[in-house]
Design an enzyme around this catalytic site. Structure first.
Site, PDB file in Angstrom:
ATOM      1  N   LEU A   1       9.274 -34.475 130.317  1.00  0.00           N
ATOM      2  CA  LEU A   1       8.716 -33.159 130.668  1.00  0.00           C
ATOM      3  C   LEU A   1       8.439 -32.314 129.422  1.00  0.00           C
ATOM      4  O   LEU A   1       7.665 -31.354 129.480  1.00  0.00           O
ATOM      5  CB  LEU A   1       9.660 -32.398 131.603  1.00  0.00           C
ATOM      6  CG  LEU A   1       9.761 -32.936 133.030  1.00  0.00           C
ATOM      7  CD1 LEU A   1      10.706 -32.068 133.850  1.00  0.00           C
ATOM      8  CD2 LEU A   1       8.391 -32.978 133.714  1.00  0.00           C
TER       9      LEU A   1
ATOM     10  N   SER B   1       2.818 -26.510 122.203  1.00  0.00           N
ATOM     11  CA  SER B   1       4.179 -26.097 122.541  1.00  0.00           C
ATOM     12  C   SER B   1       4.780 -25.275 121.404  1.00  0.00           C
ATOM     13  O   SER B   1       4.278 -25.283 120.278  1.00  0.00           O
ATOM     14  CB  SER B   1       5.047 -27.331 122.796  1.00  0.00           C
ATOM     15  OG  SER B   1       5.267 -28.022 121.584  1.00  0.00           O
TER      16      SER B   1
ATOM     17  N   TRP C   1       4.693 -25.763 116.522  1.00  0.00           N
ATOM     18  CA  TRP C   1       4.594 -24.932 115.309  1.00  0.00           C
ATOM     19  C   TRP C   1       5.197 -25.647 114.107  1.00  0.00           C
ATOM     20  O   TRP C   1       4.960 -25.268 112.962  1.00  0.00           O
ATOM     21  CB  TRP C   1       5.290 -23.577 115.499  1.00  0.00           C
ATOM     22  CG  TRP C   1       4.559 -22.617 116.393  1.00  0.00           C
ATOM     23  CD1 TRP C   1       4.979 -22.159 117.609  1.00  0.00           C
ATOM     24  CD2 TRP C   1       3.300 -21.973 116.139  1.00  0.00           C
ATOM     25  NE1 TRP C   1       4.055 -21.282 118.135  1.00  0.00           N
ATOM     26  CE2 TRP C   1       3.014 -21.154 117.245  1.00  0.00           C
ATOM     27  CE3 TRP C   1       2.380 -22.018 115.088  1.00  0.00           C
ATOM     28  CZ2 TRP C   1       1.859 -20.377 117.343  1.00  0.00           C
ATOM     29  CZ3 TRP C   1       1.218 -21.248 115.179  1.00  0.00           C
ATOM     30  CH2 TRP C   1       0.969 -20.448 116.295  1.00  0.00           C
TER      31      TRP C   1
ATOM     32  N   LEU D   1     -11.497 -21.168 140.425  1.00  0.00           N
ATOM     33  CA  LEU D   1     -10.415 -21.934 139.788  1.00  0.00           C
ATOM     34  C   LEU D   1      -9.694 -21.037 138.796  1.00  0.00           C
ATOM     35  O   LEU D   1     -10.334 -20.366 137.981  1.00  0.00           O
ATOM     36  CB  LEU D   1     -10.998 -23.149 139.044  1.00  0.00           C
ATOM     37  CG  LEU D   1      -9.995 -23.968 138.208  1.00  0.00           C
ATOM     38  CD1 LEU D   1      -9.039 -24.754 139.112  1.00  0.00           C
ATOM     39  CD2 LEU D   1     -10.726 -24.936 137.266  1.00  0.00           C
TER      40      LEU D   1
ATOM     41  N   HIS E   1      -7.708 -34.356 118.461  1.00  0.00           N
ATOM     42  CA  HIS E   1      -7.692 -33.082 119.195  1.00  0.00           C
ATOM     43  C   HIS E   1      -9.117 -32.676 119.575  1.00  0.00           C
ATOM     44  O   HIS E   1      -9.371 -32.159 120.656  1.00  0.00           O
ATOM     45  CB  HIS E   1      -7.026 -31.992 118.353  1.00  0.00           C
ATOM     46  CG  HIS E   1      -5.591 -32.293 118.028  1.00  0.00           C
ATOM     47  ND1 HIS E   1      -4.701 -32.756 118.961  1.00  0.00           N
ATOM     48  CD2 HIS E   1      -4.891 -32.221 116.864  1.00  0.00           C
ATOM     49  CE1 HIS E   1      -3.514 -32.946 118.390  1.00  0.00           C
ATOM     50  NE2 HIS E   1      -3.612 -32.633 117.122  1.00  0.00           N
TER      51      HIS E   1
ATOM     52  N   ASP F   1      -1.414 -35.559 126.410  1.00  0.00           N
ATOM     53  CA  ASP F   1      -0.713 -36.222 125.307  1.00  0.00           C
ATOM     54  C   ASP F   1      -1.499 -37.437 124.843  1.00  0.00           C
ATOM     55  O   ASP F   1      -2.180 -38.089 125.634  1.00  0.00           O
ATOM     56  CB  ASP F   1       0.695 -36.640 125.789  1.00  0.00           C
ATOM     57  CG  ASP F   1       1.612 -36.987 124.642  1.00  0.00           C
ATOM     58  OD1 ASP F   1       1.266 -36.692 123.473  1.00  0.00           O
ATOM     59  OD2 ASP F   1       2.674 -37.563 124.904  1.00  0.00           O
TER      60      ASP F   1
ATOM     61  N   ASN G   1      -3.432 -37.524 121.726  1.00  0.00           N
ATOM     62  CA  ASN G   1      -4.567 -37.274 120.820  1.00  0.00           C
ATOM     63  C   ASN G   1      -4.341 -37.945 119.464  1.00  0.00           C
ATOM     64  O   ASN G   1      -5.269 -38.514 118.879  1.00  0.00           O
ATOM     65  CB  ASN G   1      -4.745 -35.774 120.575  1.00  0.00           C
ATOM     66  CG  ASN G   1      -5.154 -35.022 121.817  1.00  0.00           C
ATOM     67  OD1 ASN G   1      -5.461 -35.628 122.831  1.00  0.00           O
ATOM     68  ND2 ASN G   1      -5.169 -33.699 121.744  1.00  0.00           N
TER      69      ASN G   1
HETATM   70  C1  FPP Z   1      -0.798 -33.844 122.256  1.00  0.00           C
HETATM   71  O1  FPP Z   1      -1.200 -34.999 121.534  1.00  0.00           O
HETATM   72  C2  FPP Z   1      -1.842 -32.849 122.225  1.00  0.00           C
HETATM   73  C3  FPP Z   1      -1.757 -31.634 121.595  1.00  0.00           C
HETATM   74  C4  FPP Z   1      -0.559 -31.230 120.849  1.00  0.00           C
HETATM   75  C5  FPP Z   1      -2.886 -30.702 121.574  1.00  0.00           C
HETATM   76  C6  FPP Z   1      -3.717 -30.592 122.806  1.00  0.00           C
HETATM   77  C7  FPP Z   1      -5.031 -30.018 122.450  1.00  0.00           C
HETATM   78  C8  FPP Z   1      -6.216 -30.337 122.976  1.00  0.00           C
HETATM   79  C9  FPP Z   1      -6.346 -31.256 124.102  1.00  0.00           C
HETATM   80  C10 FPP Z   1      -7.504 -29.812 122.432  1.00  0.00           C
HETATM   81  C11 FPP Z   1      -7.790 -28.393 122.558  1.00  0.00           C
HETATM   82  C12 FPP Z   1      -7.449 -27.781 123.863  1.00  0.00           C
HETATM   83  C13 FPP Z   1      -8.003 -26.644 124.304  1.00  0.00           C
HETATM   84  C14 FPP Z   1      -7.521 -26.043 125.569  1.00  0.00           C
HETATM   85  C15 FPP Z   1      -9.087 -26.000 123.589  1.00  0.00           C
HETATM   86  P1  FPP Z   1      -0.355 -35.455 120.269  1.00  0.00           P
HETATM   87  O2  FPP Z   1      -0.983 -34.866 119.060  1.00  0.00           O
HETATM   88  O3  FPP Z   1       1.086 -35.127 120.454  1.00  0.00           O
HETATM   89  O4  FPP Z   1      -0.600 -37.005 120.323  1.00  0.00           O
HETATM   90  P2  FPP Z   1       0.388 -38.174 119.868  1.00  0.00           P
HETATM   91  O5  FPP Z   1       1.613 -38.071 120.746  1.00  0.00           O
HETATM   92  O6  FPP Z   1      -0.411 -39.407 120.145  1.00  0.00           O
HETATM   93  O7  FPP Z   1       0.668 -37.957 118.416  1.00  0.00           O
END
Ligand code: FPP
Length: 246
Positions: A199, A69, A73, A135, A41, A24, A26
């Protein structure tokens, strides 16, 4: 520095066999840099590589990552598109290295909702790495834990109606066997980045006795060092599973 932490992890022993991570932060990482969210991301993809390498080095057997999740979507179409492109980029870039390192990759979730291109890339990666024995890397995509549990209930009902299952045999084990994670033991440790204590509909059944570790670090800044710190924190915990200490 991170190598010293790794050495301590190994000295302590009792490395968690299964580590699950809610990646979380990004979006906040990108916002702090005045960048569009997809840049966060993209930076998060590098952190995925770091934790896979760290898990291999520490001897973790199963690593389960929450990448997208069911609720995601509902994000703007351009962000969803960017995430799907990134997934395919990750697969194209990392496939041979994952195979060489002995990592077997599985994708867990409602994969029917993915685009045909993303589905094909996922299938390729799963087939190509199926033999990996060091792994198991589970990437949860289009995943929701309540939906997974409802699916397990549906599968049980189908078996009962078809006469293959006596309702008296619907035990915890019977439910566990119908989850996407049936092949693996429950996570020992759940890590969540970006300081949120939630969670978020992730592995609700499987995390019953997991140790929880929340770090304020945003996912793109999470590295081997942070993973080893989480493993060390886990090694200091007293796991009782509802009993009293030995
Ligand atoms: C949550 O951060 C992260 C995601 C919804 C996407 C996770 C994706 C990656 C780590 C990259 C690609 C992964 C793979 C396996 C190729 P958020 O966008 O909810 O962040 P925020 O809460 O700060 O807005």
């Amino acid at each position: 520095m991170s190598e010293e932490l790794l050495r301590q992890v190994k000295v302590n022993g009792s490395v968690p066999a299964h580590v699950a991570i809610i990646m979380d932060g990004n979006g906040r990482w990108a916002r702090e840099r005045a960048l569009p969210r997809p840049f966060g991301h993209k930076a998060g993809m590098k952190a995925v590589r770091e934790v896979v390498e760290g898990a291999l080095a520490a001897g973790v057997e199963v690593l389960t990552l929450f990448a997208f999740s069911q609720e995601n979507w509902q994000r703007p179409a351009d962000e969803i598109g960017a995430l799907m492109d990134l997934l395919q980029e990750y697969i194209a870039r990392e496939m041979s290295e994952l195979k060489a390192q002995g990592v077997s990759v599985r994708f867990l979730g409602d994969l029917e909702r993915l685009s045909p291109g993303a589905r094909a890339a996922i299938d390729r990666l799963m087939t190509h790495t199926a033999e990996g024995g060091r792994l198991a890397l589970n990437i949860c995509i289009s995943y929701g834990s309540r939906a997974e549990l409802a699916r397990a209930a549906r599968l049980l009902a189908e078996d009962a109606v078809a006469g293959r299952l006596d309702p008296a045999e619907i035990t915890e084990e019977a439910v566990t066997r119908r989850l996407y994670t049936a092949a693996w033991p429950d996570p020992d440790l759940l890590i969540r980045t970006s300081g949120e204590f939630r969670l978020s509909n992730f592995l609700l059944w499987q995390l019953a006795y997991a140790e929880l570790y929340v770090t304020p670090v945003l996912w793109p800044d999470f590295s081997r060092k942070q993973l080893f710190e989480a493993l060390l924190a886990y090694q200091r915990r007293d796991r009782r599973f509802g009993k009293v200490s030995a």
